[in-house]
Structures are given as structure tokens and as C-alpha cells.
Design a protein around this motif. Sequence first.
Motif, PDB file in Angstrom:
ATOM      1  N   MET A 245       1.029  -1.290  -0.136  1.00 14.64           N
ATOM      2  CA  MET A 245       0.083  -0.002   0.042  1.00 14.64           C
ATOM      3  C   MET A 245       0.857   1.419   0.079  1.00 14.64           C
ATOM      4  SD  MET A 245      -3.084   0.787   2.756  1.00 14.64           S
ATOM      5  CE  MET A 245      -1.878   0.827   4.001  1.00 14.64           C
ATOM      6  N   GLY A 246       0.762   2.132  -0.779  1.00 14.30           N
ATOM      7  CA  GLY A 246       1.456   3.276  -1.073  1.00 14.30           C
ATOM      8  C   GLY A 246       2.683   3.405  -1.709  1.00 14.30           C
ATOM      9  N   THR A 247       3.160   2.121  -2.170  1.00 14.32           N
ATOM     10  CA  THR A 247       4.517   2.138  -3.089  1.00 14.32           C
ATOM     11  C   THR A 247       4.155   1.591  -4.232  1.00 14.32           C
ATOM     12  OG1 THR A 247       4.820  -0.251  -2.349  1.00 14.32           O
ATOM     13  CG2 THR A 247       5.695   1.508  -0.622  1.00 14.32           C
ATOM     14  N   SER A 248       5.348   1.738  -5.310  1.00 14.99           N
ATOM     15  CA  SER A 248       5.116   1.480  -6.685  1.00 14.99           C
ATOM     16  C   SER A 248       4.774   0.102  -6.926  1.00 14.99           C
ATOM     17  CB  SER A 248       6.551   1.917  -7.307  1.00 14.99           C
ATOM     18  OG  SER A 248       6.670   3.195  -7.183  1.00 14.99           O
ATOM     19  N   SER A 249       3.790  -0.107  -8.197  1.00 16.01           N
ATOM     20  CA  SER A 249       4.097  -1.517  -8.467  1.00 16.01           C
ATOM     21  C   SER A 249       4.668  -1.438  -9.911  1.00 16.01           C
ATOM     22  CB  SER A 249       2.365  -1.790  -8.720  1.00 16.01           C
ATOM     23  OG  SER A 249       1.747  -1.727  -7.531  1.00 16.01           O
ATOM     24  N   TYR A 250       5.051  -2.464 -10.430  1.00 15.51           N
ATOM     25  CA  TYR A 250       5.591  -2.577 -11.509  1.00 15.51           C
ATOM     26  C   TYR A 250       4.929  -3.566 -12.478  1.00 15.51           C
ATOM     27  CZ  TYR A 250       9.160  -0.570  -8.771  1.00 15.51           C
ATOM     28  OH  TYR A 250       9.943   0.387  -8.010  1.00 15.51           O
ATOM     29  N   VAL A 251       5.268  -3.412 -13.894  1.00 18.86           N
ATOM     30  CA  VAL A 251       5.041  -4.103 -15.174  1.00 18.86           C
ATOM     31  C   VAL A 251       6.280  -4.681 -15.584  1.00 18.86           C
ATOM     32  CG1 VAL A 251       4.053  -4.435 -17.341  1.00 18.86           C
ATOM     33  CG2 VAL A 251       2.824  -3.004 -15.511  1.00 18.86           C
ATOM     34  N   LEU A 252       6.654  -5.941 -15.798  1.00 18.18           N
ATOM     35  CA  LEU A 252       7.881  -6.625 -16.339  1.00 18.18           C
ATOM     36  C   LEU A 252       7.406  -7.265 -17.408  1.00 18.18           C
ATOM     37  CD1 LEU A 252       8.248  -6.678 -12.891  1.00 18.18           C
ATOM     38  CD2 LEU A 252      10.397  -7.077 -13.950  1.00 18.18           C
ATOM     39  N   HIS A 253       8.291  -7.776 -18.459  1.00 14.16           N
ATOM     40  CA  HIS A 253       7.951  -8.828 -19.509  1.00 14.16           C
ATOM     41  C   HIS A 253       8.653 -10.174 -19.248  1.00 14.16           C
ATOM     42  CE1 HIS A 253      11.431  -8.654 -22.174  1.00 14.16           C
ATOM     43  NE2 HIS A 253      11.227  -7.373 -21.881  1.00 14.16           N
ATOM     44  N   GLY A 254       8.184 -11.212 -19.422  1.00  8.82           N
ATOM     45  CA  GLY A 254       8.753 -12.531 -19.291  1.00  8.82           C
ATOM     46  C   GLY A 254       9.854 -12.630 -20.592  1.00  8.82           C
ATOM     47  N   THR A 255      10.860 -13.711 -20.128  1.00  2.00           N
ATOM     48  CA  THR A 255      12.037 -13.718 -21.045  1.00  2.00           C
ATOM     49  C   THR A 255      12.397 -15.217 -21.193  1.00  2.00           C
ATOM     50  OG1 THR A 255      13.482 -13.989 -18.955  1.00  2.00           O
ATOM     51  CG2 THR A 255      13.063 -11.723 -20.013  1.00  2.00           C
ATOM     52  N   ALA A 256      13.280 -15.198 -22.230  1.00  9.84           N
ATOM     53  CA  ALA A 256      13.783 -16.586 -22.641  1.00  9.84           C
ATOM     54  C   ALA A 256      14.714 -17.035 -21.317  1.00  9.84           C
ATOM     55  CB  ALA A 256      14.826 -16.464 -23.770  1.00  9.84           C
ATOM     56  N   MET A 257      15.558 -16.147 -20.651  1.00 14.68           N
ATOM     57  CA  MET A 257      16.024 -16.423 -19.591  1.00 14.68           C
ATOM     58  C   MET A 257      15.267 -17.087 -18.253  1.00 14.68           C
ATOM     59  SD  MET A 257      19.335 -16.575 -18.195  1.00 14.68           S
ATOM     60  CE  MET A 257      20.163 -15.130 -18.538  1.00 14.68           C
ATOM     61  N   ALA A 258      14.062 -16.695 -18.239  1.00 14.46           N
ATOM     62  CA  ALA A 258      13.199 -17.099 -17.379  1.00 14.46           C
ATOM     63  C   ALA A 258      12.927 -18.880 -17.835  1.00 14.46           C
ATOM     64  CB  ALA A 258      11.897 -16.615 -17.066  1.00 14.46           C
ATOM     65  N   MET A 259      12.744 -18.940 -19.059  1.00 14.83           N
ATOM     66  CA  MET A 259      12.464 -20.317 -19.650  1.00 14.83           C
ATOM     67  C   MET A 259      13.477 -21.161 -19.144  1.00 14.83           C
ATOM     68  SD  MET A 259       9.432 -19.208 -20.600  1.00 14.83           S
ATOM     69  CE  MET A 259       8.651 -20.582 -21.417  1.00 14.83           C
ATOM     70  N   GLU A 260      14.713 -20.661 -19.215  1.00 11.46           N
ATOM     71  CA  GLU A 260      15.865 -21.628 -19.055  1.00 11.46           C
ATOM     72  C   GLU A 260      16.308 -21.570 -17.415  1.00 11.46           C
ATOM     73  OE1 GLU A 260      19.223 -19.788 -21.395  1.00 11.46           O
ATOM     74  OE2 GLU A 260      20.729 -20.625 -19.878  1.00 11.46           O
ATOM     75  N   LYS A 261      16.085 -20.618 -16.787  1.00 11.59           N
ATOM     76  CA  LYS A 261      16.374 -20.732 -15.438  1.00 11.59           C
ATOM     77  C   LYS A 261      15.415 -20.932 -14.302  1.00 11.59           C
ATOM     78  CE  LYS A 261      20.431 -17.685 -14.954  1.00 11.59           C
ATOM     79  NZ  LYS A 261      21.506 -18.365 -14.389  1.00 11.59           N
ATOM     80  N   SER A 262      14.204 -20.903 -14.603  1.00 17.11           N
ATOM     81  CA  SER A 262      13.091 -20.922 -13.648  1.00 17.11           C
ATOM     82  C   SER A 262      11.876 -21.405 -13.928  1.00 17.11           C
ATOM     83  CB  SER A 262      12.997 -19.424 -13.003  1.00 17.11           C
ATOM     84  OG  SER A 262      12.485 -18.742 -13.884  1.00 17.11           O
ATOM     85  N   PHE A 263      11.898 -22.392 -15.151  1.00 18.47           N
ATOM     86  CA  PHE A 263      10.694 -22.943 -15.542  1.00 18.47           C
ATOM     87  C   PHE A 263       9.740 -21.736 -15.922  1.00 18.47           C
ATOM     88  CE2 PHE A 263      12.328 -26.263 -12.775  1.00 18.47           C
ATOM     89  CZ  PHE A 263      12.560 -27.335 -13.957  1.00 18.47           C
ATOM     90  N   GLY A 264      10.429 -20.813 -16.563  1.00 20.25           N
ATOM     91  CA  GLY A 264       9.215 -19.477 -17.020  1.00 20.25           C
ATOM     92  C   GLY A 264       8.788 -18.690 -15.731  1.00 20.25           C
ATOM     93  N   SER A 265       9.639 -18.633 -14.594  1.00 24.74           N
ATOM     94  CA  SER A 265       8.824 -18.056 -13.384  1.00 24.74           C
ATOM     95  C   SER A 265       9.730 -16.795 -12.964  1.00 24.74           C
ATOM     96  CB  SER A 265       8.832 -19.076 -12.230  1.00 24.74           C
ATOM     97  OG  SER A 265       8.252 -20.327 -12.770  1.00 24.74           O
ATOM     98  N   THR A 266       8.975 -16.095 -12.255  1.00 21.85           N
ATOM     99  CA  THR A 266       9.489 -14.682 -11.341  1.00 21.85           C
ATOM    100  C   THR A 266       8.847 -14.455 -10.437  1.00 21.85           C
ATOM    101  OG1 THR A 266      10.482 -12.580 -11.978  1.00 21.85           O
ATOM    102  CG2 THR A 266       8.271 -12.992 -12.756  1.00 21.85           C
ATOM    103  N   CYS A 267       9.123 -13.229  -9.518  1.00 22.14           N
ATOM    104  CA  CYS A 267       8.654 -12.774  -8.376  1.00 22.14           C
ATOM    105  C   CYS A 267       7.441 -12.677  -8.303  1.00 22.14           C
ATOM    106  CB  CYS A 267       9.638 -11.904  -7.885  1.00 22.14           C
ATOM    107  SG  CYS A 267       9.493 -10.537  -8.764  1.00 22.14           S
ATOM    108  N   HIS A 268       6.659 -12.304  -7.387  1.00 27.24           N
ATOM    109  CA  HIS A 268       5.345 -11.854  -7.140  1.00 27.24           C
ATOM    110  C   HIS A 268       5.079 -10.736  -6.295  1.00 27.24           C
ATOM    111  CE1 HIS A 268       4.765 -13.136  -3.095  1.00 27.24           C
ATOM    112  NE2 HIS A 268       3.452 -13.229  -2.986  1.00 27.24           N
ATOM    113  N   GLY A 269       5.819 -10.259  -5.657  1.00 32.26           N
ATOM    114  CA  GLY A 269       5.730  -9.102  -4.636  1.00 32.26           C
ATOM    115  C   GLY A 269       6.824  -8.715  -3.867  1.00 32.26           C
ATOM    116  N   ALA A 270       6.466  -8.048  -2.652  1.00 30.63           N
ATOM    117  CA  ALA A 270       7.407  -7.681  -1.940  1.00 30.63           C
ATOM    118  C   ALA A 270       7.867  -8.534  -0.750  1.00 30.63           C
ATOM    119  CB  ALA A 270       6.808  -6.438  -1.176  1.00 30.63           C
ATOM    120  N   GLY A 271       6.698  -9.234   0.020  1.00 36.41           N
ATOM    121  CA  GLY A 271       7.121  -9.994   1.197  1.00 36.41           C
ATOM    122  C   GLY A 271       7.191  -9.066   2.443  1.00 36.41           C
ATOM    123  N   ARG A 272       6.606  -9.552   3.540  1.00 39.73           N
ATOM    124  CA  ARG A 272       6.765  -8.783   4.821  1.00 39.73           C
ATOM    125  C   ARG A 272       8.029  -8.819   5.495  1.00 39.73           C
ATOM    126  NH1 ARG A 272       1.270  -7.632   6.785  1.00 39.73           N
ATOM    127  NH2 ARG A 272       2.150  -7.049   8.780  1.00 39.73           N
TER     128      ARG A 272
END
Lengths: 477, 135
Positions: free
Chosen positions: A377-404
Motif C-alpha cells: 500500500m502506498g508504494t510503486s507497482s511494476y510491469v515487467l515482461h517474461g524472458t527466454a532466460m526465465a524459460m531456461e532458469k526458472s521454468f518460466g517464473s519470476t517473483c510476485h511481490g514484496a514480502g513482509r
Amino acid sequence: MYEGIKRIGPYEWEVPTGFVPGMRVPGRFFLSEKLAETLEEGAVQQLANVATMPGIVKNSLAMPDIHWGYGFPIGGVAAFDMEEGVISPGGVGFDINCGVRLLATPLRVPDLKKRQELVERLFSAVPTGVGAKSSLRLAGRDLLEMLMKGSRWAVDQGFGTESDLEYCEEGGCMKEADTAHVSDKARRRGLPQSGTLGAGNHFLEIQVVREIFDQDAANAYGLAEGQVCVMIHCGSRGLGHQICTDHLKELEAATKRYQIHLPDRQLACSPLDSPEGRAYFGAMAAAANYAWANRQVIMHNVRKVLADMYGIGYEDQKLVYDVAHNVAKFEEHTVDGKSMRLCIHRKGATRAFGPKAPDIPAAYTSIGQPVLIPGSMGTSSYVLHGTAMAMEKSFGSTCHGAGRVMSRSKARKSLKGKEVRDSLASEGILVRAPSIGALADEAPEVYKPSREVVQVVHEVGLSKLVARMEPLGVIKG
Amino acid sequence: MTYKELEHTADVKIRVVAPSLEALFGEAACALMEVKYGAVDAGPVRYPITVDADDPVSLVHDFLSELLYISEVENLVVASADVSIRGGHLEGELYGERFDPAKHSGGTEVKGISYSGLSIHRDKENYILEVIFDV
């Protein structure tokens, strides 16, 4: 860093096999040195525990928003093969298909007159908070359709447009949904909550695009600096929670029945190809569909308010994309040069398919799918795009948010909800919630800065920065 | 307050102390409701509850999960629970008031009861329960 963990790159760390007994593959996580200061030992242990599960492929992974969760760490990603592999509710979480969608409007900030009234009207239009009830009056048959068809159900009811469906992960519907495994209890919880936002970290936010990092990608996604957007963050409500609770019990029994030895009972699982595993997967897919329909209904109500207040067309408000943060899915991935069908668990992680990957809208295929990262709440949100690197390293996955980083009890002791609201108002961010006191729970300072988390995935290349949005008004659950 | 909130970053961890298993379950119910709804008061509504499980730890897990379910579908904010426990069988009554958005919106959505860190211990005088609510 904890003993036994190897640094293998500027932002990459390996948990070698043997860190806990029985690991079948190494663990791997992505973290900056600064974020490493808040890494919990329990979360690393959980990452290692996941590596002991049958049929796990390549690595047990965690994104830079890793923290201690239920069974799997939050930020965890794990892939299981179809022969030996398992499915586990702990790898999805209680809030099945908790996710985010982004609506791009044709409005610019100066158009946004009467902002206080807008916030109030959105708050009235979208049922919010603990115990919030739907304004939809669904019959049991409607709920079954919703569980089978997801966003398609909502669009058929008049809550959206055909093109909305193309701009959702999975088209807003997992075809594997099986309502036979959705209990009466789950249905009874789901019926009155369809189209409600819920509480906790869920929100509806009016945002402005403040910064563009990648002009080509922003053009493809229809985003421009100064543009007003709306972000919706919610999940499958009590229905999803109940499905998780019901099937955890079944899968605990299955774990014993199939003699699967696990270091933690929260990893309860069943072979993918077992009646219990198929039952959970079918019910989970139904909950995922419920969540997609929910976000579709909420977006419909937002569009109506904006059209009414600012005289813009309903269809001129475009859905940029809708992503799931908590889900398990069958996907094709290349592992060591070989194409494999895998069951990917993402728990507090976002799919980040790169250019030309399947299940991406035609307009985005050269860029990769949008990845939506909500701020606190009150801080920036982001749009990113998926990558070939994610397909190679993380089964096409990335982070989801900040974490407490701060517990709720500490937050309530050190912060007052009213002060949180007033301080945000002084920055031009209007906040509306059913309970002002509860705002302390979700104050900006109780979360890690999302910029840090996003920067790590950008540097590693698991996804690339496209745009940053700042909040103008927040409806908190 | 008859329970204590322990430090936990992401979720809500509580400790409840009571002289009997029955009282322990009652206090745990109250704690869950207070976390979820902020304010909890005695009221005119009664609702029956029955749960069966293999052991006390599973029983408290299933009891609290059932309470979450009942509370949501019956619009009931439970202030106390009067239960009897024989082996793995629990039955009793829940008491409370109807959910009122004006009064009960100050809490935290509890998604589920975690098996992680769930324990029941006994010292000379009391039973001690520790449980994490997934929020």
C-alpha cells in the motif's frame, strides 16, 4: 549467508544436496546481498525440504521475495515429472490463484477530477473486507458454471468483453477443473463471496504510470507515461481456502498410503497420476477459475464507475493482463535439451513466459507475457515482461511481490491506522478501507521495498522492467 | 485477552494456556475469532459443532478449521465455545453474535490453520497450545 549455502553468481545461491537429508536435486534461489539480510533460515530449510519430493526436476527454486510459508516457501517454484512426480497443496497455498490484473484506461492524471468521490464510489461498487458479501445473487448452478468456465462465465453474464479472455493467463480458465471434488463446504463459502475483494493484502488501486523502462514493450502493452490504470489484487476467497483445507487432509492420508517419506507433514502430496492427486488438481483448477471470474466481475464494476464518472467507453478500458500468483499447472519445458511435460507449482511466484512462448496474446508474442508485481500500500507497482532466460532458469517464473518484514502484532504496536492513512494522504494517496485501524497491518514499512525484489529479477533476467506505477487511490480489503 | 500473540513475520502465531483441554479449545476459538474480526462479544446465537480426528493436535486443527467454515457460512462471530472431548471426538456448542460489518471489519482474514508449529504441551497445571493462522 547461512552455512552450507554456495554463492554461484551475483544474485544466485545454491543449496547443495545434503543440506537436508534426502534431497534429490539442489535448491537454488535469487537474492541480492541486501535482501539476504532478511532471509529467514526457515525459508531456506523449506526450499531444501521441497527438493526431497519425488519426481522433482532440476532444482527446487525460490524467487527474491522468498519467505517462510506453509510447506513450500513463499516465492517457491518446483517442477515435477509426469511419471514419478507429485502434486502438493502446500506448493500452491491456501489462496488458490491469488493474482493480479491491470486495467489501462484512456484517462490521464488531469482528467481524474473528484478523486475522493471516485475512491468512495469504487469502495461502494466492490464488496471489501472480512465478511464481505457479494451483490451477485448466484444459484448453485451458476457457481458450478463459474467453477468450470472462469472468466468465460463472467463474460457470458455480461461482466466483460470477449477480448478480456485473451488477456488472461490460461484465457482465464483451467480446463482441468472438476467440481466433483469441490466439497459442499467450499461451495457454501464460495456462493456469497463471488466478486468480492476480500481482506489482508488484497486491494484495488488507482495508479498512474510514472516511469517507462522499455518503450517497445510498453507500446505493445498499451501503457504510456501519465496514463491512469487500475490494479486488482485478489484470489479465490473462502472457496479456495476450504479446498486447500479439505484436500490437505486427503493428501496427508495419501502421503502415508503411497509411502512417500517427507521431512515435513505440510508437504503432504500425492502422485500426479493417483485418484487423490487428480482430485486435488481438479478442485484447485476450479478454485483458480473462481478467482479469474472474481477478478473479471470486480473489473466490470470498476469499468462501470469510471465510464459513469468520466464519460469514457467501457470498451476503451483495456485489460492489459491477468496473472496467477498461487497455482499448479501442466506445462511443456525444455530440460537439458529435452522437451518435458511437467507439473509446475508456483507459490507466490508469477509465470514469466518469454517471447514466442505458448499461451501469450498475439499482440505480446514478440515481447513475452506481462508480469504484474503489486507494491505494498502506498508504494510503486511494476510491469515487467517474461524472458527466454526465465524459460531456461526458472521454468518460466519470476517473483510476485514484496514480502513482509514486520509482523502484524509489531505493526499494530508501532503504527496507528489513522496515522498511516493521513501520512499517505499527505503524499496524495487516498486510502479507503472498512476498518481504518486495520490499515496499520498493511502500512508501507511492514513490507520489503518491491523495487529491491524487482531489481533482482531484472538483473538476473528472469523478467525485464517495462513500467512503474504509483498509487493515487487505494481500496484496501 | 486470554491468548498471547507471538512474533511471526508473515502470519499470526498465538499461544493459549488453559487448565483443561476443553478450556484450551474454547480459548483458541476465541483467539481465532478475535484475530479475524477484531472485536468479539457474547451474543444470543448458539450453533452446534462436532469434529472427529485421530489425535489432539489434528483435533484442534480440524476444530479451528471447522470454526472458520461455520463462522463464514452462518455469519457467526463466536465469543465462546463449550465443548466436551472424548479421545478423538469433540462435540459442543458455539456461542456468539451475528456478523456486523460496522463492528467486525477490523480484523485480519484468516485463510487457514497451519500444521506448521502446531503443538499442544502440558506442564504441571496447564495445557499450552501454539498455533499459526495463515493470513
